[in-house]
Scaffold this active site. Structure first.
Site, PDB file in Angstrom:
ATOM      1  N   GLU A 108      46.578  39.266  32.557  1.00  0.00           N
ATOM      2  CA  GLU A 108      45.522  40.283  32.626  1.00  0.00           C
ATOM      3  C   GLU A 108      45.894  41.449  33.542  1.00  0.00           C
ATOM      4  O   GLU A 108      45.073  41.892  34.343  1.00  0.00           O
ATOM      5  CB  GLU A 108      44.206  39.651  33.128  1.00  0.00           C
ATOM      6  CG  GLU A 108      43.663  38.606  32.201  1.00  0.00           C
ATOM      7  CD  GLU A 108      42.425  37.916  32.752  1.00  0.00           C
ATOM      8  OE1 GLU A 108      41.526  37.619  31.942  1.00  0.00           O
ATOM      9  OE2 GLU A 108      42.344  37.665  33.972  1.00  0.00           O
TER      10      GLU A 108
HETATM   11  C1  TNX Z   1      41.053  34.321  32.488  1.00  0.00           C
HETATM   12  S1  TNX Z   1      43.329  32.629  32.061  1.00  0.00           S
HETATM   13  C2  TNX Z   1      41.900  34.398  33.584  1.00  0.00           C
HETATM   14  C3  TNX Z   1      41.374  34.070  34.908  1.00  0.00           C
HETATM   15  C4  TNX Z   1      39.924  33.700  34.870  1.00  0.00           C
HETATM   16  C5  TNX Z   1      39.673  32.838  33.676  1.00  0.00           C
HETATM   17  C6  TNX Z   1      38.299  32.286  33.607  1.00  0.00           C
HETATM   18  C7  TNX Z   1      44.013  33.663  32.873  1.00  0.00           C
HETATM   19  C8  TNX Z   1      45.431  33.568  32.859  1.00  0.00           C
HETATM   20  N1  TNX Z   1      43.253  34.571  33.494  1.00  0.00           N
HETATM   21  O1  TNX Z   1      41.586  35.158  35.784  1.00  0.00           O
HETATM   22  O2  TNX Z   1      39.609  33.021  36.044  1.00  0.00           O
HETATM   23  O3  TNX Z   1      39.913  33.587  32.528  1.00  0.00           O
HETATM   24  O4  TNX Z   1      38.178  31.387  32.559  1.00  0.00           O
END
Ligand code: TNX
Length: 592
Positions: free
Chosen positions: A344
């Site tokens: 992300e």
């Molecule tokens: C996505 S999964 C994220 C996290 C959040 C999560 C909550 C991922 C690699 N990144 O930053 O905590 O969703 O489900």
């Protein structure tokens, strides 16, 4: 209910199939009648093969002694570990000593000799007979796995922290067992909400019971930095001072972290530290203004937004920072992996992301470690040693399949199957739902070795269950989201796919309830599972019509129905007591 012979025969054959290719006729022998679910049919993850020794039992008694491979400290440690577990609830002395050449009566032995070669580096053979119970393996990891199975062969109250009444009887059997994947992981996010050392140790103990061997700690995110780094002290003293919702946060000193690493190792679990970058770094940016492109430190954040922070890709100090952090983490990490996050990174341009990864991946290798990153890192060209961790909700990712074709192995954590922080359903009191609701059956019913296009069994390193903690702040919160789904994932990671069967799994899962109750694990009592009560009487009295069409019954379950008592002769579901015939699965023991 209509039950044709063909349907019953089909069901009987299905039972044989679901017991696995290596099942033997002896597996179908009647199980002891006292337990709610017979112990040999209640092991999670289900072993490769279980062969019952009909009519044989091994009694754990006050004079039982535990013997371990002579002159092996790791084997002795396994003996000491299991003795400590068993002493609490039995009150027995259970002394641990080097194994003599010939085992005396009433012995439990953990030996590093004589195991079939098929057990490999992590598996074991367990043979319980009238006067001894012997676990053999090629490594202490294998002995430890065998010790976990041994616990599950005893009644659930063996897990109690206070002395309970016996008898402590283990069914006679030969169990051969080894894992499908060498990597079976769990991830705990200690950044969104800080979780102190005691909570993590409690989780480690829970994981070990289900043969999970890696604990990935998400040590830094926008809301907090949780691991002491001597060369950048404000990361923790300032960047660790809060958490989601604005609480006090916290961090691990190096001494505390080392204590955790060693505690995990004593449970045959390797800790993988994660520092998420180049995104998810607000806590670091807030701690050091010079890490920001504009030289201005943002404030600390306690909300749950994602994708707004980025390290400054063009500044040299960024790579000094990353090199320092990775060097200090490496010194704290006996295991082979460092996790560099990489997910992300929406505040980092695609070009900057690649620049960053191309500089940082070699830093991991230079520290003698292999990199793991959320599968976004597969946008970069990965060295074969690097493992993308798949967290998507689809079933294909071109970056991941390309990385696999170049020799990388994937860690499977599909968010709509493996994320422990997703709610079970709309009424779950905690959890998120962006990847959907995940009931127990959803968590169980997927095949990690045939899930992603272009990624077969050989391209998979293993399975990992991530627990993000935006909504998780207490040990009870962890319990509720992890149990029972963690056990489903543990079985996907350990047991051969040929054994995969929801109907037998849900029975074995239901048998964990008395164990979890004895351990005060506040698990989610999914209605998809019939939870054992832990009592020695079977469900059903004549005053209470106990048979339920929705339930799965294993052999020797007794119920009342239509004024009679019925004993299951076979594994059955929807088979109404009283429907007789050649393939009938209920024996009528007469009117109440
Ligand atoms: C996505 S999964 C994220 C996290 C959040 C999560 C909550 C991922 C690699 N990144 O930053 O905590 O969703 O489900």
């Amino acid at each position: 209910m209509k039950t044709s012979r063909t349907r019953r025969l089909g069901r009987a054959l299905a039972v044989l199939t679901l017991l696995g290719a290596t099942a033997t006729a002896a597996q179908l022998a009647p199980a002891p009648a006292s337990a709610a679910t017979a112990p040999l049919q209640s092991i999670v993850p289900v072993p490769v093969s279980v062969t019952a020794a009909s009519g044989v039992t091994f009694p754990l008694v006050s004079t039982t002694k535990i013997y371990t491979q002579a002159a092996s400290a790791p084997a002795k440690a396994v003996g000491d570990y299991i003795a400590a577990v068993l002493r609490k609830s039995t009150g027995f002395a259970l002394p641990v000593a080097d194994a003599p050449a010939t085992l005396p009566a009433d012995s439990i032995a953990f030996l590093l000799s004589g195991a079939p070669s098929s057990v490999g580096a992590q598996g074991y053979q367990l043979v319980s007979a009238a006067s001894s119970l012997v676990v053999r393996a090629q490594t202490a990891d294998g002995l430890f796995a065998g010790a976990q199975t041994l616990r599950q062969l005893l009644p659930g109250k063996i897990e109690s922290s206070t002395v309970q009444a016996g008898p402590w009887t283990i069914p006679g059997a030969t169990i051969l067992d080894y894992p499908r994947f060498g990597y079976r992981g769990a991830m705990l996010d200690v950044a969104r909400h800080f979780h102190p050392v005691a909570t993590v140790k409690r989780y480690i103990d829970q994981l070990a019971q289900y043969k999970i061997n890696y604990l990935h700690l998400h040590l830094a995110d926008d809301q907090g930095w949780r691991i002491q780094i001597d060369s950048w002290p404000r990361l923790t003293t300032f960047g660790g001072s809060t958490q989601v919702g604005g609480g006090a946060g916290g961090y691990y000193t190096k001494a505390q972290y080392t204590d955790l690493v060693n505690y995990a190792l004593s449970r045959h679990i390797t800790i993988i530290p994660e520092i998420d970058m180049p995104g998810h770094v607000n806590a670091a940016l807030a701690s050091y203004a010079e890490l920001n492109c504009n030289g201005v430190a943002p404030g600390l954040r306690t909300d749950t937004a994602v994708g707004y922070s980025s390290l400054c890709i063009s500044k040299d100090i960024t790579y000094t920072f990353v090199a320092d952090v990775l060097r200090e983490l490496t010194a704290l990490t006996p295991g082979p992996y460092l996790h560099i996050g990489g997910d992300e990174a929406s505040a980092t341009s695609q070009a900057d992301y690649l620049t960053f990864m191309n500089k940082v991946l070699p830093l991991v290798t230079a520290n003698g470690k292999a990199a793991i990153g959320w599968h976004d890192i597969a946008k970069a060209t990965l060295p074969a040693s690097a493992s993308p961790q798949f967290w998507g909700t689809g079933t294909s990712d071109s970056g991941v399949s390309t990385a696999v074709s170049r020799g990388s192995k994937v860690i499977m954590s599909p968010a709509n199957k493996a994320y422990l922080d997703m709610k079970y359903n709309a009424s779950s009191p905690i959890g998120l739902s962006w990847a959907g609701f995940i009931e127990v059956q959803d968590a169980y019913n997927w095949n990690p070795g045939a899930y992603l296009s272009g990624v077969g069994e050989a391209g998979v390193r293993g399975v990992e269950s991530p627990l993000w903690t935006e909504t998780v702040s207490t040990p009870a919160n962890i319990d509720y989201l992890a149990f029972p789904r963690l056990a489903a994932h543990a079985e996907l990671g350990w047991s051969p796919w040929s054994t995969h069967d929801w109907n037998t799994f849900r029975v074995r899962l239901g048998a964990q309830a008395p164990r979890w109750d004895a351990q005060s694990i506040a698990f989610y009592r999914s209605t998809q599972v019939t939870w054992d009560t832990g009592g020695t009487t079977n469900p059903g009295t004549c005053a209470d019509q106990a048979w339920s069409s929705a339930q799965v019954y294993v052999k020797d379950n007794v119920v009342s129905h239509n004024g009679h008592k019925w004993t299951a002769k076979w594994w059955t579901q929807n088979e109404e007591p009283g429907t007789t015939g050649q393939w009938g699965v209920w024996a009528d023991s007469g009117a109440c």
